[in-house]
Design an enzyme around this catalytic site. Sequence first.
Site, short mmCIF file in Angstrom:
data_model
loop_
_atom_site.label_atom_id
_atom_site.label_comp_id
_atom_site.label_asym_id
_atom_site.label_seq_id
_atom_site.Cartn_x
_atom_site.Cartn_y
_atom_site.Cartn_z
CG ASP A 470 -2.25 0.63 1.01
OD1 ASP A 470 -2.34 1.51 0.14
OD2 ASP A 470 -3.21 0.26 1.70
CG ASP A 540 -9.96 2.03 0.33
OD1 ASP A 540 -9.44 1.02 -0.19
OD2 ASP A 540 -9.42 2.68 1.24
C1 GLA Z 1 -5.75 1.89 2.25
C2 GLA Z 1 -6.31 0.80 1.37
C3 GLA Z 1 -7.33 -0.01 2.13
C4 GLA Z 1 -6.72 -0.58 3.39
C5 GLA Z 1 -6.15 0.56 4.22
C6 GLA Z 1 -5.40 0.04 5.42
O1 GLA Z 1 -6.68 2.88 2.49
O2 GLA Z 1 -6.87 1.32 0.19
O3 GLA Z 1 -7.84 -1.05 1.32
O4 GLA Z 1 -5.71 -1.49 3.06
O5 GLA Z 1 -5.26 1.37 3.47
O6 GLA Z 1 -4.93 1.05 6.22
#
Ligand code: GLA
Length: 727
Positions: A470, A540
């Site tokens: 990420d 998300d």
């Molecule tokens: C980001 C990702 C999410 C999740 C969060 C975890 O926002 O897009 O899917 O993994 O981080 O903190």
Amino acid sequence: MRRLFSLAAVIDFALLAASLTAVSAQPVRPVITIKTEHVGMTLAVGADGRLYQAGFGPAESSFRVPGGSPAREVEAYPPYGNGQITEPSLKVIHTDGNTSTDLLYVSHRAVESEEGRVETRIELRDGHYPLRVTLCFRAYSSEDVIEQWIEIQHQEEKPIVLERFGSSSPVFQASGYWLTQLEGNYMREAHLVEERLTPGIKVLDSKLGIRAHQMRNPSFILAIDEPAREESGAVFGASLAWSGSFQFAFDVDWNNRLRAVCGINPLGASYRLDPRTVFHTPSMLWTFSSQGGKGGVTRNFHSWARKYGIRDGSAPRPILLNNWEATYFDFDEAKIVSLFDGARDLGIELFLLDDGWFGNKHPRDNDRAGLGDWQVNEKKLPRGLGYLAAEAEKRGIRFGIWIEPEMVNPASELFEKHPDWVITQAHREPLYGRNQMILDLTRPEVQTHVRKVIDDTFGPNPGIRYTKWDCNRYVTQPGSSYLSPERQENLLVDYQWALYDAMKYMAERYPGVISMVCSGGSGRVDYGALKYFHGFWPSDNTDPVQRVFIQWGFSHFFPAAAISAHVTDMGRRPAKFAVDVALSGAFGIDRDVSKMSAEEKKTVIAGARLYKERLRPLVLGGDLYRLQSPYERPQAALSYVSPDRTRAVVFIYRLGEEAFPPVKPRGLDPAKKYRVREINLPEGARSRLSINDQVVDGATLMEHGFAAPLRRAVESAVIELTEEGAQ
Ligand code: GLA
């Protein structure tokens, strides 16, 4: 054919002779053709020794080549100064302060690789300064993709400064140009916007440096002479393989000629280049469909990507269960193990433990602490990751984890030890994004640290078979305490190459670990990063209604194998709708199974089974046809057709109340007979499809289609077409 030729964005020159070789009194000036099966670019050396673009479009057109010296506006890689007055691809400040560059052809060579790819390198040099610029092309013949990048080096006495350094800058000549981009923001990614280009410059860019694609993906569609259509018309598609800031400048000049200068965003990135060091630009990927519209461009990109652009492109993607939306940071060992049990019942193949598993002095219980301290949180997970992996394995499930190795929270042991390791600027109040800072990857100690994090996490835990990498903030204070004052602007470019080194390290050292690239959703989706990853997290936002649009947008450039699509309860849509939307990508789930109703469970189990047994190879490896756009009417339909055209699946999503024209499949074999079956129906339900279970030939299906068997909004249908007699 004639029309094709005029569509071909060919530049007209005042010709002296039809063939250069016929002009015997003059030395032969090279004509260089970069060619795939259906796409070609022709470059030619003018009488003045400069390199010009003669054409870019259908390969079958024999592009006319310039006789004398063509207009400087069609120079292949226009440098700033010395007579060049249009948008430059290159701007150099030489050691003596001279701001102009003038590039002359030196030589070229083409080498064919074993796999049939042809790499062409054209060397240019400045007329006075010891500066060499190499235009590099790789032509992927059967995929119709042309990759271009530039290599720059010099032997001046001291460093030079590169103020512009495009990767590619082709010229087009047509009656009009329509540009489509993928714009958006967090939770609203990859929305298509099309507009006609008018005289002047239109710039699409990102200035974010890192997580650079949060508001715009570095890809576009350019339609020639008319707005882009789905399955007809001349359309170019392009994508920059770069995870950092980018800039596409579309300059329509006084002759209605278009130059597209594409590459790294030069803003804040004037690059100080040492003598005898090669500066590589990232690759720009181009494809073209002379009559096949956006669909043709999409299928070219997809087949290229599965072979060359993403990791293990034709391998099946496991069905994933991710705990993020089920637990967020709030979990412990018992909770996770209980999720494994639920996962097994659903037919899940891999469990991905998301954020929150690390940090002790500063436990990662929320997004304010712990990033940087990649030691397992002993309170939450006393027996470590190995134990979890083993427990998952006992249940026949593989195990994976989330990481964000290039970031740090100020509340972390890492930051306490190394406050100077972060990207920031002196005399400014530090700015945070999601309470975190970015580690300065230009610093060798940080590069070593990131590798160590990778080794310490994956080395002792061979049971970890998946990772989600990420990146949750962008750059707001681009400064490095490692780089010297005069090299501060090298930061963003050097950072990306160091990041790719780290990703490459991970991919090569742990080839068995499947990887997803994520960046607060899709802030890092490009073919520079995807080389090292099997897929990406598009958003998300997992509300399936929104996902119809988001997945639709990304599908223009990226294949389903790369697009993770998970069933969640966001938006509180019917479970079947959520499942049907996820089935059209790399299927997965983000749910706490214990919180699902029996009905929901049944729906998800049936979807997972169907995906495993019938749909996965078709969706991940088939040719995509977008049939009805959600941008035109509140109903979307898309289909995947197997390469041998014996099978197809059509997904239909109704988003509004109105009824719509028939859904007409495409890409079928007109002569084949297909049995048409609605699948993934709820237990005991009867299909409303008028031709359900009938055998219809491909020609009739494609001409007349069928009415969507849907009565109201947020209903969906999955329809399978199987050649009669085939399995
Ligand atoms: C980001 C990702 C999410 C999740 C969060 C975890 O926002 O897009 O899917 O993994 O981080 O903190």
